[in-house]
Write a protein that holds these residues in place. Structure first.
Motif, PDB file in Angstrom:
ATOM      1  N   GLU A  65      -4.651 -12.950   7.940  1.00 19.76           N
ATOM      2  CA  GLU A  65      -4.673 -11.632   7.290  1.00 19.76           C
ATOM      3  C   GLU A  65      -5.677 -10.722   7.980  1.00 19.76           C
ATOM      4  O   GLU A  65      -6.710 -11.180   8.475  1.00 19.76           O
ATOM      5  N   ASP A  66      -5.405  -9.428   7.935  1.00 17.84           N
ATOM      6  CA  ASP A  66      -6.356  -8.454   8.451  1.00 17.84           C
ATOM      7  C   ASP A  66      -7.525  -8.259   7.481  1.00 17.84           C
ATOM      8  O   ASP A  66      -8.687  -8.294   7.857  1.00 17.84           O
ATOM      9  N   VAL A  91     -10.942   1.210   5.512  1.00 15.96           N
ATOM     10  CA  VAL A  91     -11.195   1.091   6.951  1.00 15.96           C
ATOM     11  C   VAL A  91      -9.883   1.123   7.749  1.00 15.96           C
ATOM     12  O   VAL A  91      -8.833   0.736   7.243  1.00 15.96           O
ATOM     13  N   LYS A 121     -13.223  -7.320   1.543  1.00 17.39           N
ATOM     14  CA  LYS A 121     -13.955  -6.241   0.873  1.00 17.39           C
ATOM     15  C   LYS A 121     -14.718  -6.813  -0.302  1.00 17.39           C
ATOM     16  O   LYS A 121     -14.154  -7.528  -1.124  1.00 17.39           O
ATOM     17  N   TYR A 125       0.793  -1.246   0.000  1.00 11.48           N
ATOM     18  CA  TYR A 125       0.000   0.000   0.000  1.00 11.48           C
ATOM     19  C   TYR A 125       0.814   1.280   0.000  1.00 11.48           C
ATOM     20  O   TYR A 125       0.336   2.318  -0.425  1.00 11.48           O
ATOM     21  N   ASP A 181      -8.420  -7.279  -0.058  1.00  9.23           N
ATOM     22  CA  ASP A 181      -8.954  -6.202  -0.898  1.00  9.23           C
ATOM     23  C   ASP A 181      -8.880  -6.678  -2.359  1.00  9.23           C
ATOM     24  O   ASP A 181      -9.800  -7.337  -2.852  1.00  9.23           O
ATOM     25  N   SER A 182      -7.777  -6.419  -3.044  1.00 14.74           N
ATOM     26  CA  SER A 182      -7.648  -6.859  -4.441  1.00 14.74           C
ATOM     27  C   SER A 182      -7.423  -8.369  -4.543  1.00 14.74           C
ATOM     28  O   SER A 182      -7.665  -8.967  -5.587  1.00 14.74           O
ATOM     29  N   GLY A 183      -6.923  -8.969  -3.471  1.00 22.85           N
ATOM     30  CA  GLY A 183      -6.581 -10.399  -3.497  1.00 22.85           C
ATOM     31  C   GLY A 183      -5.119 -10.641  -3.868  1.00 22.85           C
ATOM     32  O   GLY A 183      -4.637 -11.771  -3.799  1.00 22.85           O
ATOM     33  N   SER A 206      -2.300  -9.798  -2.361  1.00 20.27           N
ATOM     34  CA  SER A 206      -1.453 -10.256  -1.246  1.00 20.27           C
ATOM     35  C   SER A 206      -1.660 -11.752  -0.997  1.00 20.27           C
ATOM     36  O   SER A 206      -0.696 -12.501  -0.825  1.00 20.27           O
TER      37      SER A 206
HETATM   38  P1  IMP Z   1      -4.799  -6.724  -1.285  1.00 21.57           P
HETATM   39  O1  IMP Z   1      -3.427  -7.254  -1.646  1.00 21.57           O
HETATM   40  O2  IMP Z   1      -5.241  -5.644  -2.227  1.00 21.57           O
HETATM   41  O3  IMP Z   1      -5.833  -7.792  -1.081  1.00 21.57           O
HETATM   42  O4  IMP Z   1      -4.631  -5.936   0.059  1.00 21.57           O
HETATM   43  C1  IMP Z   1      -4.338  -6.545   1.220  1.00 21.57           C
HETATM   44  C2  IMP Z   1      -3.604  -5.612   2.167  1.00 21.57           C
HETATM   45  O5  IMP Z   1      -3.809  -4.227   1.894  1.00 21.57           O
HETATM   46  C3  IMP Z   1      -4.143  -5.847   3.542  1.00 21.57           C
HETATM   47  O6  IMP Z   1      -3.447  -6.868   4.203  1.00 21.57           O
HETATM   48  C4  IMP Z   1      -3.984  -4.492   4.195  1.00 21.57           C
HETATM   49  O7  IMP Z   1      -2.706  -4.389   4.799  1.00 21.57           O
HETATM   50  C5  IMP Z   1      -4.085  -3.506   3.071  1.00 21.57           C
HETATM   51  N1  IMP Z   1      -5.459  -2.942   2.985  1.00 21.57           N
HETATM   52  C6  IMP Z   1      -6.397  -3.246   2.076  1.00 21.57           C
HETATM   53  N2  IMP Z   1      -7.528  -2.566   2.286  1.00 21.57           N
HETATM   54  C7  IMP Z   1      -7.303  -1.803   3.392  1.00 21.57           C
HETATM   55  C8  IMP Z   1      -8.117  -0.878   4.138  1.00 21.57           C
HETATM   56  O8  IMP Z   1      -9.300  -0.596   3.845  1.00 21.57           O
HETATM   57  N3  IMP Z   1      -7.518  -0.301   5.215  1.00 21.57           N
HETATM   58  C9  IMP Z   1      -6.241  -0.560   5.594  1.00 21.57           C
HETATM   59  N4  IMP Z   1      -5.456  -1.439   4.923  1.00 21.57           N
HETATM   60  C10 IMP Z   1      -5.981  -2.041   3.836  1.00 21.57           C
END
Ligand code: IMP
Ligand code: MG
Length: 181
Positions: A106-107, A160, A138, A77, A110-112, A114
């Motif tokens: 995982e917390d 969030v 999400k 991020y 979002d996009s998947g 990670s």
């Molecule tokens: P992804 O790789 O897009 O699925 O994102 C996963 C990571 O992005 C999470 O483990 C979070 O650390 C960060 N992230 C995604 N959405 C949020 C959010 O709404 N608030 C804070 N961190 C987020």
């Protein structure tokens, strides 16, 4: 006395999306389910830093079976509200995962990206099983297909913070989960 941003947010009750008591209840449920599913298997939980550290610690204490914990740190991020689309490995897992029952904590998904990255990476270590638990997912934000075996809450596609989740490293210490956008 001047209030800092965290204190201001903590007072804006209308921004709370998931309260600390709802989180506590859900973490207990997940802990119970995971304890049943992994009985006799001594799973190793892999907390994903930084965001997953509080959820991982709370979930770990709800497990009633033999279990271990280790951490991996990745970043996507870069202090923004949107994923950069590029995942950096910041800290490698130290435990030997071959033949182990691995549960990644995982917390939020979002996009998947990670989860996809972690899935590929950890699968290459030949675990006996590899599953994912995410406190939040999400909806409508998915860019790549992924599998989360245990999900706490499905939330709208909003940004969030709180309960480990940050905006530019702040607000992780809030006990409830707040909408920021
Ligand atoms: P992804 O790789 O897009 O699925 O994102 C996963 C990571 O992005 C999470 O483990 C979070 O650390 C960060 N992230 C995604 N959405 C949020 C959010 O709404 N608030 C804070 N961190 C987020
Ligand atoms: Mg994270």
């Amino acid at each position: 006395m001047q209030l800092d941003d965290t204190a201001k947010l903590a007072q804006s009750k209308e921004r709370i999306l998931i309260s600390r008591s709802e989180i506590g209840k859900k973490v207990k449920e997940l802990g119970k389910q995971i304890s049943e599913d992994y009985r006799g298997k001594c799973p190793i939980l892999i907390g994903v830093l930084n965001g997953g550290f509080i959820f991982c610690a709370d979930l770990f204490r709800e497990l009633t079976i033999d279990c271990e914990v280790d951490f991996i740190k990745i970043s996507s991020y870069e202090d923004a509200m949107k994923t950069s689309g590029h995942i950096k490995l910041l800290k490698e897992v130290n435990a030997h995962l071959e033949g182990r029952h691995v549960l990644v904590v995982e917390d939020i998904i979002d996009s998947g990206l990670s989860v996809q990255y972690l899935h590929r990476k950890l699968l290459a270590m030949n675990p006996a099983s590899l599953k994912f638990v995410s406190l939040l997912v999400k909806q409508g934000a998915e860019k790549v297909p992924y599998e989360a075996h245990y999900v706490g809450f499905k939330i709208p596609n909003r940004f969030v913070v709180g309960y480990g989740l940050d905006l530019a490293q702040k607000y992780r210490n809030l006990a409830d989960i707040y909408v920021m956008d």
